[in-house]
Design an enzyme around this catalytic site. Structure first.
Site, mmCIF file in Angstrom:
data_model
loop_
_atom_site.group_PDB
_atom_site.id
_atom_site.type_symbol
_atom_site.label_atom_id
_atom_site.label_comp_id
_atom_site.label_asym_id
_atom_site.label_seq_id
_atom_site.Cartn_x
_atom_site.Cartn_y
_atom_site.Cartn_z
ATOM 1 N N TYR A 1 0.805 -1.180 0.101
ATOM 2 C CA TYR A 1 0.044 0.068 -0.158
ATOM 3 C C TYR A 1 0.790 1.294 0.037
ATOM 4 O O TYR A 1 2.158 1.162 0.558
ATOM 5 C CB TYR A 1 -0.929 -0.109 1.107
ATOM 6 C CG TYR A 1 -0.664 0.167 2.520
ATOM 7 C CD1 TYR A 1 -0.132 1.644 2.938
ATOM 8 C CD2 TYR A 1 -0.138 -0.799 3.335
ATOM 9 C CE1 TYR A 1 0.292 1.952 4.252
ATOM 10 C CE2 TYR A 1 0.510 -0.524 4.819
ATOM 11 C CZ TYR A 1 0.457 0.587 5.163
ATOM 12 O OH TYR A 1 1.087 1.105 6.269
ATOM 13 N N CYS A 2 0.177 2.348 -0.565
ATOM 14 C CA CYS A 2 1.116 3.817 -0.664
ATOM 15 C C CYS A 2 -0.025 4.464 0.019
ATOM 16 O O CYS A 2 -0.949 4.237 0.853
ATOM 17 C CB CYS A 2 1.683 4.183 -1.884
ATOM 18 S SG CYS A 2 0.658 4.027 -3.087
ATOM 19 N N TYR A 3 -0.079 5.779 -0.372
ATOM 20 C CA TYR A 3 -0.749 6.819 0.133
ATOM 21 C C TYR A 3 -2.436 6.699 -0.067
ATOM 22 O O TYR A 3 -2.881 6.467 0.893
ATOM 23 C CB TYR A 3 -0.167 8.342 -0.139
ATOM 24 C CG TYR A 3 1.087 8.639 0.183
ATOM 25 C CD1 TYR A 3 1.392 9.101 1.564
ATOM 26 C CD2 TYR A 3 2.284 8.308 -0.520
ATOM 27 C CE1 TYR A 3 2.473 9.463 2.124
ATOM 28 C CE2 TYR A 3 3.644 8.514 -0.047
ATOM 29 C CZ TYR A 3 3.745 9.264 1.075
ATOM 30 O OH TYR A 3 5.029 9.150 1.785
ATOM 31 N N CYS B 1 -2.070 7.318 -5.821
ATOM 32 C CA CYS B 1 -0.475 7.079 -5.851
ATOM 33 C C CYS B 1 -0.098 5.695 -6.495
ATOM 34 O O CYS B 1 -0.712 4.814 -6.312
ATOM 35 C CB CYS B 1 -0.254 6.534 -4.149
ATOM 36 S SG CYS B 1 1.313 6.461 -3.894
#
Lengths: 160, 144
Positions: free
Chosen positions: A112-114, A118
Site C-alpha cells: 500500500y502507499c498513500y 498514488c
C-alpha cells in the site's frame, strides 16, 4: 480548412493504429482494456501476478503474507497499518536486495502507499515481479482507505 | 523589394518555430513511448480520465505527440499537425489547471517521467504550455 481537418483525422487515426500495434510488442506494453477493479499502468506481462484487493479483505488476508508500507520512512513512523513493515519506495527502487533478502518468493506481498492515485504500489509491484515474486496484492485506496475504514493503526509506536 | 524581404523573414521565422515545436513534441514523446506504464501512472494522478480509459488514451497520446512532432519537423501537413499540436496543448493546459485548482500536486510528465512530486507544477509554470499553445496556433492558422 476541410482538407486540413481531413489530414488531422488521418494523423489521429494513424497514431491510433501505430500505438495499438507497437503496444502489442512493447516489453512494457499495457493492457488496453482494464476492468473497474484494476488500476492503469501495469504492463501486460505482470498483469496476472498482480491483484487488486479491497482494504478490509487485505486486513484479513495480510496475516498470511507481508503487509508492506511503501511510503516514506517519516510518514511510516508517524502512523502506519498495524503489522506493516516499511519498504520505502525510494529505497526499494534504488536497491531492492536488502528488503527482499530472506523473503520467500512465494510469500504473498500486500502493498500500500498513500491513496488511490498514488502510483508507488504499481511501480513497486513491477520491481518485485522482476525480483521473482508472483503473489503481489495492491491494496486499493492505500493508507487513506485503511484510515477511512478505521482499521488498526500504529501511531508513533502506539496501537490506535 | 522591402516587402519581399519581410515575407521571406516571416517564412524563416515560421520555419524555425515549426521545427522547434516539432522537436519539443518529439522529445516529449520519447520517454512516454519507452515507459508507457510510468506515463499511465502519471495520468492517473490528474484524476480527470476514468481509470478504465487511462491505459489506452495515454498510449495513444504518446504516439500522437511523436507523429505530430515528426510531421512538424519534416514540414509535412504542417497546418493539420499544428492544429493537432494546439489541441494537445489546450487539453494539457485544461488538465493541468484543473489539477492545480483541486490542489493536486503533480509533475507534468512532459519530458522526463518522474512520479515523485518534489518539484510540482504551479500556476507560475503554466506559461510554458501557454507559449507552446500560442506557437502552434500561430502555425496552424497562419496565412499562406
Amino acid at each position: 480548412m476541410m482538407s486540413k481537418l481531413f489530414q488531422a483525422t488521418i494523423l489521429l487515426f494513424f497514431s491510433l493504429i501505430l500505438s495499438i500495434t507497437v503496444n502489442q510488442f512493447h516489453p512494457r506494453g499495457l493492457p488496453l482494456i482494464i476492468t473497474k477493479d484494476m488500476m492503469p499502468g501495469i504492463p501486460k506481462k505482470i498483469f496476472k501476478s498482480v491483484h487488486f484487493i479491497d482494504v478490509k479483505q487485505a486486513y484479513i488476508e495480510a496475516k498470511k503474507g507481508m503487509l508492506i508500507d511503501l511510503r516514506s520512512a517519516s510518514d511510516f513512523q508517524n502512523s502506519h497499518a498495524k503489522g506493516a513493515i516499511n519498504w520505502s519506495y525510494e529505497m526499494l527502487e534504488k536497491n531492492p536486495t536488502p528488503f527482499i533478502k530472506g523473503v520467500k518468493k512465494e510469500t504473498p506481498l500486500y502493498l500500500y502507499c498513500y491513496d488511490e492515485t498514488c502510483p508507488l504500489s504499481i511501480m513497486a509491484s513491477k520491481i518485485l515481479w522482476e525480483q521473482g515474486f508472483r503473489q503481489i496484492f495492491i491494496i486499493k485506496g492505500g493508507f487513506s482507505a485503511w484510515e477511512g475504514n478505521w482499521l488498526p493503526e500504529e501511531k508513533n509506536g502506539y496501537l490506535k | 523589394m522591402g516587402r519581399k524581404l519581410v515575407t521571406r523573414r516571416k517564412e524563416w521565422l515560421f520555419k524555425i518555430i515549426r521545427i522547434i515545436l516539432g522537436f519539443i513534441f518529439l522529445a516529449s514523446s520519447i520517454e512516454k513511448i519507452i515507459y508507457p506504464d510510468i506515463f499511465a501512472s502519471i495520468v492517473v494522478k490528474y484524476q480527470i480520465l476514468p481509470l478504465w480509459s487511462v491505459n489506452a488514451l495515454s498510449i495513444w497520446l504518446s504516439y500522437l505527440e511523436a507523429v505530430v512532432g515528426i510531421m512538424l519537423i519534416l514540414g509535412l501537413w504542417e497546418k493539420a499537425s499544428a492544429i493537432l499540436a494546439s489541441g494537445m496543448c489546450m487539453l494539457f493546459l485544461i488538465f493541468l489547471s484543473s489539477a492545480l485548482l483541486r490542489g493536486i500536486k503533480l509533475n507534468c510528465g512532459c519530458f522526463f517521467l518522474e512520479t515523485s512530486t518534489s518539484s510540482p507544477r504551479s500556476w507560475a509554470t503554466l506559461w510554458q504550455e501557454a507559449l507552446l499553445l500560442f506557437s502552434s496556433i500561430l502555425l496552424g492558422f497562419k496565412k499562406r
